[in-house]
Each structure stands twice: as C-alpha cells, then as structure tokens.
Design a protein around this motif. Structure first.
Motif, short mmCIF file in Angstrom:
data_model
loop_
_atom_site.label_atom_id
_atom_site.label_comp_id
_atom_site.label_asym_id
_atom_site.label_seq_id
_atom_site.Cartn_x
_atom_site.Cartn_y
_atom_site.Cartn_z
N PRO A 168 73.13 -86.64 50.95
CA PRO A 168 73.67 -86.86 52.31
C PRO A 168 72.89 -87.88 53.14
CG PRO A 168 73.70 -84.52 51.79
CD PRO A 168 72.94 -85.20 50.68
N TRP A 169 71.65 -88.17 52.75
CA TRP A 169 70.81 -89.09 53.54
C TRP A 169 70.75 -90.50 52.92
CZ3 TRP A 169 71.32 -85.46 56.62
CH2 TRP A 169 70.91 -84.15 56.38
N LEU A 170 71.53 -90.73 51.85
CA LEU A 170 71.36 -91.97 51.09
C LEU A 170 72.47 -93.00 51.28
CD1 LEU A 170 69.98 -90.57 47.68
CD2 LEU A 170 68.71 -91.31 49.72
N TYR A 171 73.46 -92.70 52.13
CA TYR A 171 74.52 -93.67 52.44
C TYR A 171 75.22 -94.15 51.17
CZ TYR A 171 72.34 -93.71 57.05
OH TYR A 171 71.82 -93.34 58.26
N MET A 172 75.69 -93.19 50.37
CA MET A 172 76.35 -93.50 49.11
C MET A 172 77.81 -93.91 49.32
SD MET A 172 74.39 -93.35 46.53
CE MET A 172 72.84 -92.68 45.91
N VAL A 188 63.49 -100.15 53.91
CA VAL A 188 64.65 -99.56 54.58
C VAL A 188 64.58 -99.83 56.08
CG1 VAL A 188 65.97 -97.46 55.00
CG2 VAL A 188 64.77 -97.77 52.82
N ASP A 189 65.66 -100.34 56.63
CA ASP A 189 65.80 -100.52 58.07
C ASP A 189 66.29 -99.20 58.66
OD1 ASP A 189 66.46 -101.13 60.68
OD2 ASP A 189 67.59 -102.95 60.19
N LEU A 190 65.37 -98.43 59.23
CA LEU A 190 65.73 -97.12 59.74
C LEU A 190 66.59 -97.20 61.00
CD1 LEU A 190 62.46 -95.07 59.13
CD2 LEU A 190 64.58 -95.05 57.81
N ASN A 191 66.62 -98.33 61.66
CA ASN A 191 67.55 -98.49 62.78
C ASN A 191 68.99 -98.54 62.27
OD1 ASN A 191 65.62 -98.60 64.89
ND2 ASN A 191 65.13 -100.71 64.32
N LYS A 192 69.16 -99.14 61.09
CA LYS A 192 70.48 -99.25 60.48
C LYS A 192 70.84 -98.01 59.69
CE LYS A 192 73.21 -102.50 57.71
NZ LYS A 192 73.16 -103.77 56.91
N PHE A 193 69.84 -97.40 59.06
CA PHE A 193 70.07 -96.22 58.20
C PHE A 193 69.14 -95.08 58.64
CE2 PHE A 193 70.73 -100.01 55.43
CZ PHE A 193 72.10 -99.88 55.26
N PRO A 194 69.35 -94.52 59.83
CA PRO A 194 68.41 -93.53 60.36
C PRO A 194 68.33 -92.24 59.55
CG PRO A 194 70.39 -93.65 61.72
CD PRO A 194 70.46 -94.80 60.78
N LEU A 195 69.42 -91.84 58.89
CA LEU A 195 69.39 -90.59 58.13
C LEU A 195 68.44 -90.65 56.94
CD1 LEU A 195 73.18 -89.61 58.07
CD2 LEU A 195 71.39 -88.74 59.59
N PHE A 196 68.15 -91.86 56.48
CA PHE A 196 67.26 -92.00 55.32
C PHE A 196 65.88 -91.42 55.60
CE2 PHE A 196 64.17 -94.23 52.65
CZ PHE A 196 64.68 -93.94 51.39
N ALA A 197 65.49 -91.34 56.84
CA ALA A 197 64.17 -90.78 57.19
C ALA A 197 64.05 -89.33 56.73
CB ALA A 197 63.94 -90.90 58.69
N ARG A 198 65.16 -88.66 56.52
CA ARG A 198 65.12 -87.26 56.07
C ARG A 198 65.00 -87.12 54.55
NH1 ARG A 198 69.99 -84.36 59.57
NH2 ARG A 198 69.60 -85.42 61.57
N ALA A 199 65.23 -88.19 53.82
CA ALA A 199 65.28 -88.12 52.36
C ALA A 199 63.89 -87.95 51.76
CB ALA A 199 65.94 -89.37 51.80
N LYS A 200 63.79 -87.07 50.77
CA LYS A 200 62.54 -86.82 50.06
C LYS A 200 62.67 -87.34 48.63
CE LYS A 200 61.05 -84.53 53.64
NZ LYS A 200 60.06 -85.14 54.56
N ALA A 201 61.75 -88.21 48.25
CA ALA A 201 61.81 -88.85 46.94
C ALA A 201 60.77 -88.27 45.99
CB ALA A 201 61.58 -90.35 47.08
N VAL A 202 61.03 -88.43 44.71
CA VAL A 202 60.07 -88.14 43.64
C VAL A 202 59.85 -89.46 42.90
CG1 VAL A 202 59.63 -86.85 41.51
CG2 VAL A 202 60.89 -85.77 43.39
#
Length: 260
Positions: A168-172, A188-202
C-alpha cells in the motif's frame, strides 16, 4: 533474512515455500564445479545465444530502448568496457546497457554450462530468464505474481525487498508484473510519494553460488554490485492462474479507462 545451507527439499518446501517466507540457500550442488568466466561465455555456442539488451533510462519502463545481439557481442561491447572503467555506456547513457529478462530455451541454458534447481511440488518451470549486466545496472521496483527462484552464477546482486504488507505504500500500478511509480527506492521524493515513508524494507546481497527464494508479491529493486549473471525460474502458470492474471490486468485497464 536467513541463509540456510542446502536444506533437504522437504524442509525448504515446508518451512519456506508453504509459508511464503523468503530465504537464501547456500552450498547447493547446482553451483559445484569451476566458476564461469567471461571467456567461457564468449566462445562459440554460449556466445551465439541472442540476448535482449536494455539501454537509455531503462529504470523508467516507458523510456527503455531494446536491442537484440549475440551474448559474445554484448560482453565485448558492454561488459568488458565497463569493467575497464568506462564512466558511461557506449551511447553516452549514465546507466550501463543491461541484458535483462532474456528467455532461454533449455538447450541454451545447458549451453551456458548451468544447472537448474528443482521446481516446486507438482509444478514445472517456465522458460529460464537470463539477467546479465555490469556494475550499476539495475531493475526498477516491482513485484511478480509467481514465486521466484533466483540463482546467482556470477558476481553479486543487491536486493531491496518489501513484503506484501508494504505494497500500500509503494504506489504500484498494473499487474503481473506490477511496477512502482518509485523506480529506485534509494532516491525517493517524499513530497511526491509521501506514503513511501511508511514502507519498511529488507536488504540483502546475493553472492555467486547462492539462490534466493522470493515468494509472489514481494516487491523488489535489484542492483548489480559488480558484473553479475543470474538466472531466475518461475513455475508455469496453471490455467486458473492465467485466468486470474488476465482478469486482474483487464480490471486494471478498465480502472485506467474510467479514471481518464
């Protein structure tokens, strides 16, 4: 992510495949024997295999350019110069030309001197896919709709992975594969894709002689840390899976049509 040394197939199937849990497998007999070299791959036979080569800003799938050429030519024109310190691709692009997602026949796969893993219970593999590129070549963030076995034969690849719960946070967009509007999660431009800040990566690095099991719907961005050759294996789709995939792609296109 766990690294497990050559587990018995029933252990791998029970504890990872059935649980859709990614794992790196080390010590597999698939990789026994002499390590492959570029010279091995340019000789007659392997060097004659046609490969699909991406150029331009191929992290943006709409800006990709494609060319087909023999593997030997790709190595001589695009791998060796990059290894010798080229700062840009032959056409001046910042990204090196990348031979990505070339379907191989099983005869071509064997001509490369490679061994294939065992498929999942009751299934057969689709055509193997060859990924071969120099340091800095990459694949943009996306996820696939099938389980994936990724066999690293030369060099190292770095993966930035996101579990299905992070989608849900990856703008698929689209389906099979589903591409992210964020092609490179390192920038990542968090102004353009603010939800990505919630994504947790491995993040994991796959070394030559290792195999990564990546379950369906695990999003991944992939970077070649050095000259890298990998082959991935997807199981063949069942008729039911093909119908489901077509339905989801059709629904996505219908959604786009109404949105416009």
């Amino acid at each position: 992510m766990p690294r497990v040394e050559n587990p018995p197939w029933e252990v791998f199937n029970t504890y990872f495949v059935q649980r859709a849990a990614p794992v790196i497998i080390t010590g597999s007999p698939l990789f026994s024997g002499r390590n492959l070299t570029l010279d091995d791959l340019t000789r007659p036979g392997p060097g004659d295999i046609p490969v699909s080569v991406r150029s331009g800003n191929y992290l943006n799938i709409k800006e990709r350019r494609y060319e087909e050429m023999p593997l030997s030519r790709y190595i001589e024109e695009h791998i060796r110069p990059w290894e010798q310190g080229a700062a840009t691709a032959a056409d001046g692009s910042a990204l090196p030309h990348y031979s990505g997602n070339t379907p191989l026949t099983w005869e071509q796969f064997e001509a490369l001197g490679l061994k294939a893993p065992q498929c999942f219970d009751g299934q057969k593999f689709d055509a193997p896919r060859l990924w071969f590129g120099p340091k800095g070549s990459a694949t943009p963030l996306h996820y696939d709709s099938r389980d994936n076995l990724i066999c690293q034969y030369i060099g190292r690849k770095h993966f930035i992975l996101f579990a299905p719960s992070q989608i849900p946070w990856l703008y698929m967009r689209d389906y099979s594969p589903a591409w992210s509007s964020i092609s490179d999660p390192r920038k990542v431009d968090l102004n353009k894709f603010p939800l990505f800040a919630r994504a947790k990566a491995v993040e994991v690095t796959l070394n030559a002689g290792e195999m990564l099991y990546l379950p369906e719907h695990w999003a991944h961005f992939v970077l070649n840390v050095e000259t890298s050759m990998m082959v991935n294996f997807w199981p063949e789709m069942t008729p039911a899976q093909e119908r489901k995939t077509k339905l989801k792609k059709d629904l996505y296109q219908l959604k786009l049509k109404f949105a416009s």
